[in-house]
Design an enzyme around this catalytic site. Structure first.
Site, mmCIF file in Angstrom:
data_model
loop_
_atom_site.group_PDB
_atom_site.id
_atom_site.type_symbol
_atom_site.label_atom_id
_atom_site.label_comp_id
_atom_site.label_asym_id
_atom_site.label_seq_id
_atom_site.Cartn_x
_atom_site.Cartn_y
_atom_site.Cartn_z
ATOM 1 N NE ARG A 1 45.016 79.560 49.133
ATOM 2 C CZ ARG A 1 45.768 78.873 50.261
ATOM 3 N NH1 ARG A 1 44.812 78.907 51.125
ATOM 4 N NH2 ARG A 1 46.928 78.689 50.263
ATOM 5 C CE LYS B 1 48.382 74.359 48.384
ATOM 6 N NZ LYS B 1 49.118 75.123 49.302
ATOM 7 C CG ASP C 1 48.630 69.942 54.253
ATOM 8 O OD1 ASP C 1 49.379 70.166 53.436
ATOM 9 O OD2 ASP C 1 48.333 70.749 55.138
HETATM 10 C C1 EPZ Z 1 53.962 73.796 54.612
HETATM 11 O O1 EPZ Z 1 53.202 75.019 55.400
HETATM 12 C C2 EPZ Z 1 52.538 73.788 53.458
HETATM 13 N N1 EPZ Z 1 52.527 74.591 52.774
HETATM 14 C C3 EPZ Z 1 51.244 73.380 54.420
HETATM 15 O O2 EPZ Z 1 50.174 72.982 53.321
HETATM 16 C C4 EPZ Z 1 51.661 72.198 55.269
HETATM 17 O O3 EPZ Z 1 50.311 72.227 56.010
HETATM 18 C C5 EPZ Z 1 52.730 72.472 56.285
HETATM 19 O O4 EPZ Z 1 53.824 72.669 55.222
HETATM 20 C C6 EPZ Z 1 53.176 71.247 56.953
HETATM 21 O O5 EPZ Z 1 53.451 70.088 56.389
HETATM 22 C C7 EPZ Z 1 53.164 74.653 51.548
HETATM 23 O O6 EPZ Z 1 54.193 74.169 51.203
HETATM 24 C C8 EPZ Z 1 52.857 76.019 50.704
HETATM 25 P P1 EPZ Z 1 55.594 74.653 58.384
HETATM 26 P P2 EPZ Z 1 54.510 75.762 56.139
HETATM 27 O O7 EPZ Z 1 56.493 75.754 58.493
HETATM 28 O O8 EPZ Z 1 55.802 75.912 55.358
HETATM 29 C C9 EPZ Z 1 55.521 76.319 63.030
HETATM 30 C C10 EPZ Z 1 48.210 73.349 52.328
HETATM 31 O O9 EPZ Z 1 46.908 72.931 52.731
HETATM 32 N N2 EPZ Z 1 56.460 77.341 62.549
HETATM 33 O O10 EPZ Z 1 56.243 73.308 58.492
HETATM 34 O O11 EPZ Z 1 54.173 77.081 56.599
HETATM 35 C C11 EPZ Z 1 54.085 76.723 62.422
HETATM 36 O O12 EPZ Z 1 53.322 77.777 63.137
HETATM 37 C C12 EPZ Z 1 49.068 73.856 53.426
HETATM 38 O O13 EPZ Z 1 48.564 72.905 51.137
HETATM 39 C C13 EPZ Z 1 56.979 78.046 63.686
HETATM 40 O O14 EPZ Z 1 56.785 77.648 64.837
HETATM 41 O O15 EPZ Z 1 54.505 74.860 57.492
HETATM 42 C C14 EPZ Z 1 53.478 75.393 62.413
HETATM 43 O O16 EPZ Z 1 52.867 75.076 63.644
HETATM 44 C C15 EPZ Z 1 48.583 74.437 54.583
HETATM 45 N N3 EPZ Z 1 57.800 79.065 63.217
HETATM 46 C C16 EPZ Z 1 54.586 74.257 61.896
HETATM 47 O O17 EPZ Z 1 55.628 74.988 62.464
HETATM 48 C C17 EPZ Z 1 58.174 79.142 61.819
HETATM 49 O O18 EPZ Z 1 59.223 79.981 61.455
HETATM 50 C C18 EPZ Z 1 54.660 73.614 60.823
HETATM 51 O O19 EPZ Z 1 54.981 74.742 59.883
HETATM 52 C C19 EPZ Z 1 57.757 78.150 60.855
HETATM 53 C C20 EPZ Z 1 56.737 77.535 61.310
#
Ligand code: EPZ
Length: 453
Positions: free
Chosen positions: A397, A22, A305
């Site tokens: 999802r 995904k 995850d």
């Molecule tokens: C991706 O989400 C994945 N989703 C998530 O999988 C996964 O858990 C995550 O990466 C971490 O590996 C997809 O790829 C569609 P991040 P993403 O930006 O990109 C903070 C699943 O179950 N952050 O690496 O949203 C954020 O709050 C999903 O398949 C900021 O502070 O993750 C978090 O604490 C859930 N500011 C951390 O970074 C930002 O602008 C990691 O977020 C962006 C993120």
């Protein structure tokens, strides 16, 4: 599908092909927008988030045709650059369309995706990174975000935290920028690697793939291409956890062990016998898992995850284990549901202390989110009697056919459609149905949300 019912304490024995990833497929679908032509993606999972992304791309003027697991996206014409609001709130990963449409058309409109049950999910790193490429970000009166750039210009971008989505967004915009972009502090997740490899197959020039510094040389045009999504490493880890909870053995094919190297090390410490092949993992498990302490972290650390499935495994381990969640501040919602099955879990801030109990006892539980829902299936396999999991719209999802897959491994599992009857193990399309011509048509998901499928 309104629910899943599992009859626990039955050892597993079987094999299955793991679905496509995904979290690799979604950014790759967005990448197709960069090219005024056709991009074919194979091994695309038939899950709600993919159907939702197809809906968005179609609404923006692309022609999408999903046949089996092969998705053709013709992005010759793009008729709008504003992502429909209703989709952004229901699927936050649509945020990567920002970088894609900026790369394609120099402008994009979206809205704040908002938080979800696992955390606040801000997008400040996305916006700051894009601003470095000359993108102007302004918030409109209607609360939407309008991003535009007279000319995308390569620049040095430094991420203080390796955000997966923010790294993807900057890569997508940088592919068509003038000049070279250097992304320092980039995320190194395997899904970023597959995105970069796919983009290079389209004619992009990206180096440092899989490293924490990625270099993107902007190019003018891209060309038609075809790319196969990798197996889903999180679905693989979920099913490995199922075998460890239930006991038995399984062979999972169509999935690479390398991206799971750290996870396999932990599962071996917990007592699993694991052999790997280039495109498959064989696992055997006897007795209860041994307790461990894990700490989630960005790749190559333990993936957040798989934190919830790990909580389920520790809940039936033969000792006291601990989970420290460092990525999302709200990702312990599953603990409440696991306690309904008799689990002994104490949460203190971002730490969960787990005292193993075996067996758990079957009960009615509710999926709090995508991976939490899957974790309840892991726990149900180690629970006496029947476990009924509601709120399976979350699971659909990201899992194409969790009932069919676990049934293939020998689990006693069935899907509970609306009327509470029982359709054995037939996950079917995740609420999606294809018309005769293989084109998507709108159907209502079992949770009532309109979706394409
Ligand atoms: C991706 O989400 C994945 N989703 C998530 O999988 C996964 O858990 C995550 O990466 C971490 O590996 C997809 O790829 C569609 P991040 P993403 O930006 O990109 C903070 C699943 O179950 N952050 O690496 O949203 C954020 O709050 C999903 O398949 C900021 O502070 O993750 C978090 O604490 C859930 N500011 C951390 O970074 C930002 O602008 C990691 O977020 C962006 C993120």
């Amino acid at each position: 599908m309104s629910g899943i019912e599992i009859e626990g304490l039955r050892p597993l024995d079987g094999e299955l092909k793991v679905q496509g990833s995904k979290n690799a497929a979604l950014p790759m679908m967005a990448a197709a927008v960069l090219h005024r032509g056709t991009t074919v993606l194979k091994n695309v999972p038939r899950i709600r988030d993919v159907f939702c992304m197809i809906d968005i791309l179609t609404a923006m003027g692309c022609e999408c045709s999903l046949e089996g697991h092969r998705l053709a996206i013709d992005a010759k014409t793009v008729s709008r650059v504003a992502v429909p609001r209703e989709y952004v709130s229901s699927m936050r990963s649509s945020i990567v369309l920002l970088g894609a449409f900026l790369g394609r058309a120099g402008e994009a409109v979206t809205c704040y995706p908002g938080g979800c049950s696992i955390g606040s999910r801000p997008i400040d790193l996305h916006l700051r990174g894009l601003e470095r490429l000359g993108v102007r970000i302004r918030e409109r009166e209607d609360g939407r975000i309008a991003a535009s750039a007279a000319r995308l210009t390569g620049a040095r971008v430094h991420f203080p935290y390796p955000s997966v989505g923010a790294t993807e967004n900057v890569i997508l915009a940088a592919v068509r920028a003038c000049g070279t972009t250097v992304i320092a502090g980039a995320a190194r997740e395997p899904e970023i690697v597959s995105l970069c490899r796919m983009l290079n197959g389209m004619g992009a020039r990206i180096s440092g793939i899989g490293e924490d510094t990625i270099v993107v040389e902007g190019v003018g045009e891209l060309h038609d291409s075809e790319y196969t999504a990798p197996g889903d490493r999180i679905v693989t880890g979920t099913y490995l956890s199922c075998v460890m909870a239930a006991g038995g053995r399984a062979y999972l094919r169509g999935t690479e062990p390398e991206p799971l190297r750290g996870v396999l090390r932990v599962l071996r410490r917990m007592g699993a016998g694991i052999e790997t092949a280039p495109a498959g993992i064989r696992i055997r498990m006897k007795g209860r898992p041994r307790p461990v302490r894990i700490r989630t972290a960005p790749y190559p650390g333990f993936p957040t995850d798989l934190q919830s499935p790990m909580l389920s495994l520790l809940a039936v381990s033969d000792g006291c284990g601990q989970v420290c969640e460092t990525v999302f501040e709200g990702r312990f919602a599953t603990a409440d549901q696991l306690r309904r099955l008799g689990a002994r879990i104490d949460i203190d801030g971002n730490r969960a202390k787990v005292e193993g109990v075996y067996p758990l006892r079957g009960a009615r539980v509710e999926a709090p989110d995508l991976r939490g829902g899957a974790a309840l299936a892991v726990a149900g396999l180690a629970a006496e009697g029947r476990t009924e999991i509601g709120g399976c719209g979350h699971i659909l999802r990201g899992y194409e056919d969790i009932c069919g897959d676990l049934k293939a491994l020998g689990a006693r599992i069935r899907q509970l459609p609306e009327d509470g009857g029982g359709a054995d193990g037939d996950g079917g399309d995740a609420g999606g149905q294809l018309s005769a011509g293989g084109r998507l048509r709108r159907v209502r998901g079992s949770d009532g949300r309109r979706m394409s499928g």
